[in-house]
Design a protein around this motif. Structure first.
Motif, mmCIF file in Angstrom:
data_model
loop_
_atom_site.group_PDB
_atom_site.id
_atom_site.type_symbol
_atom_site.label_atom_id
_atom_site.label_comp_id
_atom_site.label_asym_id
_atom_site.label_seq_id
_atom_site.Cartn_x
_atom_site.Cartn_y
_atom_site.Cartn_z
ATOM 1 N N GLN A 44 1.312 -0.805 0.249
ATOM 2 C CA GLN A 44 0.010 0.197 -0.277
ATOM 3 C C GLN A 44 1.262 1.036 -0.115
ATOM 4 O O GLN A 44 2.049 1.187 1.195
ATOM 5 N N SER A 45 0.866 1.855 -0.710
ATOM 6 C CA SER A 45 1.500 3.542 -1.014
ATOM 7 C C SER A 45 2.433 3.458 -1.730
ATOM 8 O O SER A 45 3.125 4.266 -1.621
ATOM 9 N N SER A 46 2.235 2.080 -1.893
ATOM 10 C CA SER A 46 4.013 2.142 -3.016
ATOM 11 C C SER A 46 3.945 3.462 -4.527
ATOM 12 O O SER A 46 5.122 3.021 -4.851
ATOM 13 N N GLY A 47 3.148 3.513 -5.166
ATOM 14 C CA GLY A 47 3.668 3.913 -5.797
ATOM 15 C C GLY A 47 2.645 3.576 -7.305
ATOM 16 O O GLY A 47 2.530 3.431 -8.675
ATOM 17 N N SER A 50 0.012 5.447 -9.601
ATOM 18 C CA SER A 50 0.444 6.220 -10.106
ATOM 19 C C SER A 50 1.436 5.786 -11.457
ATOM 20 O O SER A 50 1.748 6.371 -12.188
ATOM 21 N N ARG A 63 -8.184 7.410 -5.884
ATOM 22 C CA ARG A 63 -6.846 7.376 -4.636
ATOM 23 C C ARG A 63 -7.760 7.574 -3.019
ATOM 24 O O ARG A 63 -8.436 8.001 -3.296
ATOM 25 N N SER A 65 -6.225 7.356 1.028
ATOM 26 C CA SER A 65 -5.485 6.349 1.843
ATOM 27 C C SER A 65 -5.803 4.847 2.744
ATOM 28 O O SER A 65 -7.074 4.510 2.569
ATOM 29 N N THR A 148 -0.631 -5.534 2.503
ATOM 30 C CA THR A 148 -0.333 -4.571 4.386
ATOM 31 C C THR A 148 0.124 -6.117 4.879
ATOM 32 O O THR A 148 0.401 -6.767 4.397
ATOM 33 N N LYS A 213 9.341 6.667 -6.662
ATOM 34 C CA LYS A 213 9.695 7.633 -5.507
ATOM 35 C C LYS A 213 11.225 7.709 -5.717
ATOM 36 O O LYS A 213 11.601 8.135 -4.640
ATOM 37 N N GLN A 246 2.063 15.333 -4.883
ATOM 38 C CA GLN A 246 0.632 14.907 -4.446
ATOM 39 C C GLN A 246 0.925 17.047 -4.683
ATOM 40 O O GLN A 246 -0.736 17.323 -5.588
#
Length: 623
Positions: A44-47, A50, A63, A65, A148, A213, A246
């Protein structure tokens, strides 16, 4: 390059068609599984989202959280000619084109909520999305829920295991290319995506590593050890990606502009400048596309073999359920007659021994009829008391002089009447067997299964014909019985009268003879038991002869009137009737089960798809 795009685009179309029509490639691997896909895996939130948006060149994914991707998203990219407008289509909304990609985002969210509700639960039911754009390469990507380590509030305790099992079900397939997304600002040794990829693809042949990132790493650090394969080596090169910030997302920066900005970052970066030509989302898409071509070419023999197997199975299935029927009355009449003949063949096989059932008719003649004849109450009818009663009544006011001929006739007629019951019972028993064989034959005629109305019509026509045959058979066996009463076999009785009386071995005295003659006259005058017993014995002998005659002739009559006619003329009246029917009525008789019609249509579509796929793969791959 055109040939490459054509080959991958063809695979995309086949995959989409497999999804629309359902893929049943026989036992073992399905056609969908035989075709290569790219699964996007990451924490999660690894991109992940994107990266997908960068490859597509559009901002279209939800998108937020926590878990945003709660259902697998099968994303098929189709390259179209320059100048044409790009659009998206969902499988669950096949007739609707989405040109506003904000609407695409909303539809993904709404469709996710439709299955999972507005909760944080997940579902393994995929959403299928196709995007047609001149800015993409032909590619099929599967966006999976992010891995996760802990469950958050509102999620079931098993969420960690559920997500991993779902992701694993996709990436463990041998034709799945793994796009392992890892953020560069975290230790690669803790990457969930790399850990899972190592488990299902230990050789690394199917794994592509992607670092996201890169621009968010601490100052003075870089990811060259990973990208250049020193920290963790893969068979395929690592690709670095710089996603939109962001702030760019908030400002709705165009994805095409973001691609240019990403390329500028790598070209001007002192750490990654020498690798700029192998970095970025555009390079990643081309790398995957090129690798897909290699994989597809390697898989072509097995794909063609699987397609050929599927084509054979679909043709066999179409033959089993029946091909489409012509709409003109001539074709419809021909089809009905062919179906009737198919039923008739099965029915005759039952009668002639090719299928079980016909032997039951023989059992009627060999067991049931003889047993019924033995149970007739002839002993009661020919009892001494009844014989005396019948003979006396037959004589009337004038007793018989020599032999009670009228008494004989009445006794014989009364006995023969009993044979009507077993005769008619044999007719009914054979009628029941024939009806049952008709029912079984209709059920066993594969060609008829698709036409419930015609099945009912044939059953009704057959039953009607069998009832006609039964009525004629009843008349015939009744005539046989009545014929035995109409004309008695006189030679039988003459033979009885010509037989000499039994005499003692030695001649007696005249007194003894006179005594016996006197006793005989006395017995005849008073209907003594011996005299009546002799009458009963003579009648019984004659009835036994008649019984044996009927035991042999009744089966012949029944077979002639019922079995033979059923074999020859069961549907003759039906043929004459349908020959006079209007086209509408013929069409109604061929009214199929809607589910079967839909099934045939789907099979025909799949058959056409696989034949086209085989021809196009051959032409594209080997030119």
């Amino acid at each position: 390059m055109a040939r490459l795009e054509s080959l991958i685009g063809l695979v995309n179309r086949i995959q989409r068609a497999c999804t629309v029509l359902g893929d049943h490639g026989g036992e073992g691997m399905s056609l969908w599984e035989a075709l290569p896909t790219v699964a996007v895996v990451g924490g999660q939130s690894s991109g992940k989202s994107s990266v997908l948006e960068s490859v597509v060149g559009r901002d279209f994914l939800p998108r937020g959280s926590g878990i945003v991707t709660r259902r697998p998203l099968v994303l098929q990219l189709h390259k179209i000619d320059e100048g044409r407008s790009e659009y998206a289509e969902f499988l669950h909304c096949p007739k609707k084109k989405f040109t506003d990609f904000a609407s695409v985002r909303k539809e993904i969210s709404d469709e996710t909520d439709r299955i999972t509700g507005k909760t944080k639960h997940i579902s393994n039911i995929p959403i299928h999305l196709s995007i047609y754009s001149p800015n993409v390469v032909n590619l099929t990507l599967i966006d999976l829920p992010g891995l996760t380590k802990v469950a958050v509030e509102g999620q079931p305790d098993t969420i960690v295991e559920d997500i991993e099992n779902m992701v694993r079900s996709y990436v463990e397939k041998p034709n799945c290319i793994i796009l392992a997304i890892s953020p560069a600002n975290q230790d690669i040794a803790t990457s969930d995506a790399i850990k899972l990829a190592r488990e299902v693809d230990p050789s690394g042949e199917r794994t592509f590593g992607v670092l996201t990132k890169l621009d968010l790493m601490d100052k003075g650090t870089n990811a060259l050890d990973v990208i250049e394969g020193r920290s963790y080596r893969l068979q395929h090169p690592w690709v670095g990606i710089v996603n939109r910030s962001q702030a760019d997302i908030n400002k709705n920066v165009d994805m095409i502009a973001a691609r240019r900005k990403e390329q500028e970052y790598f070209e001007t970066s002192p750490e990654y400048g020498h690798l700029a030509h192998k970095m970025g989302s555009e390079y990643l898409a081309k790398l995957l596309s090129k690798h897909l071509e290699v994989v597809i070419r390697q898989r072509i023999p097995s794909i063609i073999a699987l397609i050929n197997k599927t084509i054979d199975e679909l043709n066999a299935e179409l033959d089993r359920i029946g091909r489409p029927i012509g709409v003109d009355s001539g074709a419809q009449l021909y089809t009905i007659l062919e179906l009737c003949r198919a039923f008739d063949r099965v029915f005759k096989e039952h009668l002639d021994g090719g299928r079980p059932g016909g032997d039951r008719i023989y059992k009627v003649f060999d067991h049931q009829l003889p047993a019924a004849l033995k149970k007739l109450p002839l002993d009661r009818h020919l009892s001494i008391k009844n014989v005396q009663k019948v003979v006396t009544e037959a004589d009337g006011y004038q007793p018989h002089l020599i032999a009670p001929e009228q008494g004989y006739r009445r006794l014989i007629d009364g006995s023969i009447v009993y044979f009507k019951g077993p005769a008619e019972a044999s007719v009914d028993a054979v009628h029941f067997v024939l009806k049952e064989l008709v029912r079984k034959s209709i059920a066993e005629t594969e060609e008829l299964k698709r036409f419930p109305t015609l099945r009912s019509d044939i059953a009704a026509a057959s039953t009607e014909a069998l009832e006609r045959f039964r009525d004629e058979s009843r008349k015939t066996v009744t005539r046989l019985v009545e014929m035995e009463s109409s004309y008695l076999t006189v030679e039988f009785f003459r033979k009885l009268n010509s037989e000499p009386e039994r005499t003692p071995g030695q001649a007696g005295s005249k007194a003894d003879k006179h005594s016996k003659e006197k006793e005989t006259v006395q017995n005849m005058d008073t209907f003594g038991d011996n005299y009546l017993r002799r009458i009963a014995s003579n009648v019984s002998s004659y009835i036994n002869m008649v019984c044996e005659t009927l035991r042999l002739s009744i089966p012949k009559a029944v077979v002639h009137c019922q079995v033979r006619e059923a074999k020859r003329n069961l549907l003759n009246h039906f043929y004459a009737r349908i020959g006079r029917q209007e086209k509408e009525r013929l069409g109604a008789m061929l009214d199929e089960d809607p589910a079967l019609m839909e099934r045939r249509t789907n099979i025909a579509k799949r058959l056409q798809l696989y034949k086209s796929a085989r021809d196009e793969i051959d032409s594209v791959a080997w030119k």
